[in-house]
Design a protein around this motif. Structure first.
Motif, short mmCIF file in Angstrom:
data_model
loop_
_atom_site.label_atom_id
_atom_site.label_comp_id
_atom_site.label_asym_id
_atom_site.label_seq_id
_atom_site.Cartn_x
_atom_site.Cartn_y
_atom_site.Cartn_z
N TYR A 124 0.72 -1.02 0.22
CA TYR A 124 0.08 -0.08 -0.02
C TYR A 124 0.83 1.31 -0.06
CZ TYR A 124 -3.28 -3.43 2.20
OH TYR A 124 -3.99 -4.30 2.65
N ASP A 125 0.32 2.27 -0.59
CA ASP A 125 0.92 3.48 -0.61
C ASP A 125 -0.03 4.52 -0.52
OD1 ASP A 125 4.12 4.31 -0.51
OD2 ASP A 125 3.05 5.93 -1.38
N ILE A 126 0.15 5.98 0.16
CA ILE A 126 -0.79 6.83 -0.11
C ILE A 126 -0.82 7.76 -1.43
CG2 ILE A 126 0.66 8.58 0.96
CD1 ILE A 126 -1.76 9.61 2.60
N ASP A 127 0.42 7.51 -2.07
CA ASP A 127 0.43 8.01 -3.44
C ASP A 127 0.34 7.27 -4.51
OD1 ASP A 127 1.54 9.27 -5.71
OD2 ASP A 127 3.32 9.99 -4.66
N GLY A 128 -0.72 7.65 -5.51
CA GLY A 128 -1.34 6.79 -6.58
C GLY A 128 -0.22 6.50 -7.44
N GLU A 129 0.35 7.56 -7.73
CA GLU A 129 1.45 7.51 -8.70
C GLU A 129 2.46 6.42 -8.42
OE1 GLU A 129 1.46 8.71 -12.16
OE2 GLU A 129 -0.78 9.09 -11.54
N VAL A 130 2.89 6.59 -7.08
CA VAL A 130 3.98 5.54 -6.66
C VAL A 130 3.32 4.11 -6.94
CG1 VAL A 130 4.99 4.91 -4.37
CG2 VAL A 130 5.21 7.44 -5.25
N VAL A 131 2.20 3.94 -6.54
CA VAL A 131 1.48 2.52 -6.65
C VAL A 131 1.60 2.00 -7.98
CG1 VAL A 131 -0.82 1.27 -6.27
CG2 VAL A 131 0.30 2.98 -4.34
N PHE B 62 -1.32 -4.46 -5.18
CA PHE B 62 -1.08 -3.12 -4.70
C PHE B 62 -2.26 -2.25 -4.85
CE2 PHE B 62 3.06 -4.40 -6.77
CZ PHE B 62 3.86 -3.90 -5.74
N GLN B 63 -2.30 -1.32 -3.83
CA GLN B 63 -3.45 -0.47 -3.54
C GLN B 63 -3.09 0.95 -2.98
OE1 GLN B 63 -6.29 -2.37 -1.14
NE2 GLN B 63 -8.04 -1.07 -1.34
N GLU B 64 -3.74 1.90 -3.47
CA GLU B 64 -3.56 3.33 -2.85
C GLU B 64 -4.45 3.13 -1.29
OE1 GLU B 64 -4.93 7.61 -3.98
OE2 GLU B 64 -4.60 6.39 -5.63
N ARG B 65 -3.52 3.17 -0.43
CA ARG B 65 -4.20 3.34 0.82
C ARG B 65 -3.48 3.98 1.94
NH1 ARG B 65 -6.28 -2.07 3.91
NH2 ARG B 65 -7.47 -2.53 1.96
N ALA B 66 -4.06 4.73 2.91
CA ALA B 66 -3.07 5.50 3.82
C ALA B 66 -2.78 4.31 5.22
CB ALA B 66 -3.97 6.49 4.10
N VAL B 67 -1.88 4.61 5.74
CA VAL B 67 -1.80 3.54 6.78
C VAL B 67 -2.61 3.58 8.05
CG1 VAL B 67 -0.37 5.38 8.28
CG2 VAL B 67 0.39 2.79 8.26
N LYS B 68 -3.50 4.74 8.07
CA LYS B 68 -4.69 4.61 9.27
C LYS B 68 -5.60 3.82 8.77
CE LYS B 68 -6.81 8.99 7.35
NZ LYS B 68 -7.74 8.29 6.50
#
Length: 386
Positions: free
Chosen positions: A260-267, A285-291
Motif C-alpha cells: 500500500y502507499d498513499i500516493d497513487g502515482e507511486v503505486v 498493490f493498492q492506494e491506501r493510507a496507513v490509518k
C-alpha cells in the motif's frame, strides 16, 4: 576446477544472512568480517553467486592480500600479484574503488594510481609490450585497506547486484533490493504467511518477498562483467547457472502479498516494477493510507520502510504518521511488524517498545530495524493417513 577465494560485500549488520545464503548454495565460508563474507568456490561459483545471492552487493575474485604501510610497499606487493593469470593482454583494467579504514595509506586516488602503475609494470614484463590497448573485456579492481592489510579483488559483477533489472521507476527514498531481501530473510516470514508493506513506495519489499516465495533468482535477468572473461570462465557455466535458476522457479503458488502507499502515482510505479520482475500476479498493490491498514486474518507480517523525515520539512509530519501506524497495528492482534527507519522517536510514537532492535547501516545512514513480535500461529494438526 581450480579453487578460488571469493569475497561478497554486503550491508553492515547483515553478514549472517549472506553467510547463510552462501552456505545454502553449497560453498565453504572462509571468513566473516564487517560488511563482507569470504568463501571458497570454483569458476562456476562466480556465476552461481552472481545469479543466486539476494543479499550480496557484488562478487569479487580475491587475487591478493598483504600488509602495506608505505606507497613503495603497496607498489611492490601489488606487483607481486600474478596479474597475467587473470587479465589477458587486451584486457581493460583499472582500480575502480579503494577504501581505507584505520590504515596509514588513506588517499583513495593515490592508492588507485600507484596500484595501476604496479599492475602495468608487472604485465609489461610478462607480455613484453610497452603499451596496452585495453580494448578487450573489463577487469575492474576493488581494494580494501583495513588496519594496513590490503585486500585486492577483481569485480565479477560490474553494476551492483542490487540492480536486478526490474526497477525502472523509483519512489523518493527507495530501499535497495539487496537490503530489502536481507531484512525479509532476517524475519521468520514464509510464503504461507500474509505479508503487507503499508509504505511500499516503488514496491521493493513486496517484489523481493514475491521473488523469494516463487524462488526466482535475483540475477537471472541481468548481465555481469565476468561474462566476458572467457579466459577464466567458460561461457557455458553462465548458461548452466541461468538454466539452474529457471528450473527452480515456482511462481504457480498461492500467496497473500500486499503493498500500500498513499500516493497513487507511486503505486502505479510499483505495479510496473512488479511486472518487470515477473511477479505482478503474486502481489496486490493498492492506494491506501496507513490509518486504513487492516486485514481480517491473523498471524500476518508487516515489513516496511516508513518515511524517515530526512528533509526538515517532512520531520514535522512524522509523529502523527508513526502514531497512526501504531494505532493500526494495535488492531492487528497476533501480527508481527518489522520496520527499518532512522527516526529516533519511532517507539515513542508507535506506542510500543520493540521486542528486538538491530542497528543497520543503509549506505552512510545509521538506521534501526525495529521488530515487534506477535505470537506464533498454532501448529497445523497432522492427521494420520488411512
Amino acid at each position: 576446477m581450480e579453487k578460488l577465494e571469493l569475497i561478497a560485500p554486503c550491508h553492515f549488520g547483515l553478514e549472517a544472512v549472506l553467510k547463510r545464503e552462501i552456505q545454502d548454495l553449497g560453498y565453504e565460508i572462509i571468513n566473516v568480517e564487517d560488511g563482507r563474507v569470504t568463501f571458497a568456490g570454483d569458476a562456476s561459483a562466480i556465476c552461481r553467486a552472481n545469479v543466486f545471492l539476494r543479499t550480496a552487493e557484488r562478487v569479487l575474485l580475491k587475487v591478493g592480500s598483504f600488509k602495506a604501510v608505505t606507497f613503495d610497499e603497496l607498489f611492490e606487493r601489488t606487483k607481486e600479484i600474478p596479474w597475467e593469470k587473470y587479465i589477458p593482454e587486451d584486457g581493460k583494467f583499472w582500480v575502480a574503488k579503494a577504501a581505507s579504514v584505520k590504515s596509514k595509506l588513506f588517499s583513495p586516488s593515490d592508492i588507485q594510481s600507484i596500484m595501476k602503475k604496479a599492475m602495468v609494470n608487472r604485465m609489461k614484463q610478462h607480455y613484453h609490450i610497452d603499451w596496452f590497448e585495453e580494448n578487450g573485456a573489463s577487469y575492474p579492481v576493488r581494494v580494501f585497506l583495513m588496519k594496513d592489510i590490503v585486500t585486492v579483488g577483481i569485480d565479477t559483477s560490474g553494476v551492483s547486484l542490487h540492480k536486478r533489472g526490474y526497477r525502472q521507476l523509483s519512489s523518493k527514498a527507495p530501499i535497495t533490493e539487496t537490503l530489502a531481501a536481507a531484512l525479509i530473510l532476517l524475519t521468520p516470514w514464509k510464503k504461507d504467511r500474509i505479508f503487507i508493506d503499508p509504505f511500499c513506495g516503488s514496491g521493493t519489499f513486496p517484489i523481493e518477498a514475491a521473488m523469494i516465495a516463487a524462488n526466482i533468482a535475483p540475477g537471472m535477468n541481468r548481465s555481469f562483467t565476468a561474462e566476458e572473461w572467457t579466459n577464466l570462465i567458460p561461457r557455458k557455466l553462465w548458461y548452466e547457472a541461468v538454466d539452474e535458476a529457471n528450473s527452480l522457479i515456482d511462481d504457480d503458488i498461492e500467496v497473500d502479498i500486499q503493498g500500500y502507499d498513499i500516493d497513487g502515482e507511486v503505486v502505479k510505479a510499483a505495479r510496473e516494477n512488479a511486472r518487470e520482475a515477473g511477479v505482478e500476479h503474486l502481489i496486490h498493490f493498492q492506494e491506501r493510507a496507513v490509518k486504513d491498514l487492516r486485514h481480517p486474518k491473523k498471524y500476518g507480517f508487516i515489513i516496511t520502510n516508513p518515511p524517515y523525515g530526512e528533509r526538515l520539512e517532512e520531520k514535522s509530519a512524522l509523529p502523527a504518521l508513526y502514531r497512526e501506524f501504531g494505532e493500526s497495528f494495535k488492531k492487528l492482534d497476533s501480527w508481527s511488524a518489522y520496520m527499518i527507519t532512522s527516526y529516533e522517536e519511532t517507539e515513542r510514537y508507535f506506542g510500543r517498545k520493540a521486542d528486538k532492535n538491530r542497528k543497520i547501516y543503509n549506505g552512510m545512514l545509521k538506521t534501526y530495524f525495529y521488530q515487534f513480535l506477535g505470537p506464533k500461529p498454532p501448529r497445523k494438526k497432522k492427521y494420520p493417513e488411512n
